[in-house]
Design a protein around this motif. Sequence first.
Motif, PDB file in Angstrom:
ATOM      1  N   VAL A 147       0.819  -1.218   0.000  1.00  0.00           N
ATOM      2  CA  VAL A 147       0.000   0.000   0.000  1.00  0.00           C
ATOM      3  C   VAL A 147       0.853   1.269   0.000  1.00  0.00           C
ATOM      4  O   VAL A 147       0.347   2.370  -0.227  1.00  0.00           O
ATOM      5  N   GLY A 148       2.164   1.096   0.254  1.00  0.00           N
ATOM      6  CA  GLY A 148       3.043   2.265   0.311  1.00  0.00           C
ATOM      7  C   GLY A 148       3.450   2.598   1.739  1.00  0.00           C
ATOM      8  O   GLY A 148       3.792   3.739   2.039  1.00  0.00           O
ATOM      9  N   LYS A 149       3.454   1.584   2.582  1.00  0.00           N
ATOM     10  CA  LYS A 149       3.773   1.788   4.003  1.00  0.00           C
ATOM     11  C   LYS A 149       5.228   2.237   4.182  1.00  0.00           C
ATOM     12  O   LYS A 149       5.489   3.248   4.836  1.00  0.00           O
TER      13      LYS A 149
ATOM     14  N   GLU B  24       5.917   9.342  -5.684  1.00  0.00           N
ATOM     15  CA  GLU B  24       6.877   8.398  -5.118  1.00  0.00           C
ATOM     16  C   GLU B  24       8.044   9.056  -4.393  1.00  0.00           C
ATOM     17  O   GLU B  24       8.773   8.407  -3.659  1.00  0.00           O
TER      18      GLU B  24
ATOM     19  N   ASP C 265      -4.000   2.376   0.456  1.00  0.00           N
ATOM     20  CA  ASP C 265      -3.735   2.740  -0.934  1.00  0.00           C
ATOM     21  C   ASP C 265      -5.029   3.284  -1.562  1.00  0.00           C
ATOM     22  O   ASP C 265      -5.976   2.539  -1.798  1.00  0.00           O
TER      23      ASP C 265
ATOM     24  N   THR D  54      -2.422   6.828   0.380  1.00  0.00           N
ATOM     25  CA  THR D  54      -1.364   6.972  -0.619  1.00  0.00           C
ATOM     26  C   THR D  54      -1.892   6.886  -2.046  1.00  0.00           C
ATOM     27  O   THR D  54      -3.051   6.531  -2.275  1.00  0.00           O
ATOM     28  N   LYS D  55      -0.999   7.179  -2.969  1.00  0.00           N
ATOM     29  CA  LYS D  55      -1.214   6.971  -4.412  1.00  0.00           C
ATOM     30  C   LYS D  55      -2.438   7.697  -4.970  1.00  0.00           C
ATOM     31  O   LYS D  55      -3.121   7.199  -5.863  1.00  0.00           O
TER      32      LYS D  55
ATOM     33  N   ALA E  32      -9.622  -0.355  -0.099  1.00  0.00           N
ATOM     34  CA  ALA E  32      -9.017   0.389   0.996  1.00  0.00           C
ATOM     35  C   ALA E  32     -10.015   0.481   2.155  1.00  0.00           C
ATOM     36  O   ALA E  32      -9.637   0.418   3.327  1.00  0.00           O
TER      37      ALA E  32
ATOM     38  N   SER F 285      -5.686   4.229  -4.451  1.00  0.00           N
ATOM     39  CA  SER F 285      -6.015   3.816  -5.819  1.00  0.00           C
ATOM     40  C   SER F 285      -6.775   2.492  -5.843  1.00  0.00           C
ATOM     41  O   SER F 285      -7.235   2.059  -6.889  1.00  0.00           O
ATOM     42  N   THR F 286      -6.898   1.844  -4.682  1.00  0.00           N
ATOM     43  CA  THR F 286      -7.643   0.583  -4.660  1.00  0.00           C
ATOM     44  C   THR F 286      -9.112   0.815  -4.305  1.00  0.00           C
ATOM     45  O   THR F 286      -9.876  -0.135  -4.143  1.00  0.00           O
TER      46      THR F 286
ATOM     47  N   THR G 102      -4.844   8.279  -9.795  1.00  0.00           N
ATOM     48  CA  THR G 102      -6.120   7.573  -9.646  1.00  0.00           C
ATOM     49  C   THR G 102      -7.274   8.562  -9.742  1.00  0.00           C
ATOM     50  O   THR G 102      -7.137   9.729  -9.380  1.00  0.00           O
TER      51      THR G 102
ATOM     52  N   THR H 145       5.823   5.664   2.813  1.00  0.00           N
ATOM     53  CA  THR H 145       5.220   6.691   3.673  1.00  0.00           C
ATOM     54  C   THR H 145       6.104   6.955   4.887  1.00  0.00           C
ATOM     55  O   THR H 145       6.299   8.114   5.276  1.00  0.00           O
TER      56      THR H 145
END
Length: 305
Positions: free
Chosen positions: A115-117, A286, A231, A257-258, A238, A233-234, A262, A120
């Motif tokens: 998820v970008g943990k 990013e 995330d 995130t992200k 999410a 974008s999900t 999206t 982050t």
Amino acid sequence: KESLDQGLQKTKEGFLGKLTRAVAGKSTVDEEVLDNLEEALVSADVGIDTTVKIIDRIEKRVAKDKYLGTTELNRLLQEEIEALLVEAPDQGYKDFELPGGKKPYVILVVGVNGVGKTTTIGKLAHQFKRAGKSVLLGAADTFRAAAVDQLTIWSERVGVPIVKKEMGADPASVAFDAVNSAVAKGVDVLLIDTAGRLHNKAHLMDELSKIRRVIQKVIPEAPHDVLLVLDGSTGQNAVEQARHFTAATQVTSLAITKLDGTAKGGVVLAIADQFKIPVRFIGVGEKAEDLLVFDRHEFVDSLFK
Ligand code: GDP
């Protein structure tokens, strides 16, 4: 402000385009306009429940003063959306300041892999450091070698120390060492990464409780914040993850995130509304700078610009 506008570009295009079409050529808010609005909100991943809530509130307010142009309708929508977003009880992390005078301020970071943990945490380390704070990282996701490696890369990139052990080590013992080290070094903020495997809720709950317990052996009121990374974008996925984690542990703030790339940025509204947990940060890229402190007014303002 600029990076926020850019980061939300895709969501804005989808959202605003549909909103504009929903009210095009109308001077009164009738059934059709409300239906179109509903569709626009749902397709921006605001989610059915939250969408219905927004539409209901607008319907109530519109009944009072029937004739509405597009501008007024937009204003109404903005107000209702902003009202849904939870205001953090304190000043939050405005300008990457830390709430209260606690030292070390301990942030436990939770969330599913991917998820970008890690990113982050790296971005947070960068931003806190830039704001003049000393930072320490704790690599308590010991289940994946890659997790420790990536966090190490961030620690080198940002120039902040890291406490880690070999893969497979007890995550709670890493957390314990990290808190002790943070106290000994007198650092301002400690960011602890945790594993986020989802297959077993009981296991996740046990693991996080254990980590909390050892942290509290050193600092009874810590962790000061439990940050769930999702995330954006999900979309509705999410929301599911938020449900899962809030059931497993006490989550006190959110990072989404992200949001660049999206059109599902409306999920921020769904999550904030359903879980009543303040969104603290949003990820819009990013790079280390691509993490913004969430401000609900700026966010909504940017969506409608
Ligand atoms: P983790 O497994 O949850 O720790 O996820 P990582 O931090 O490794 O991130 C997974 C991928 O998502 C990486 O390629 C990151 O560069 C990317 N990523 C993280 N946050 C963002 C963001 O806000 N925007 C974009 N575009 N990519 C992001």
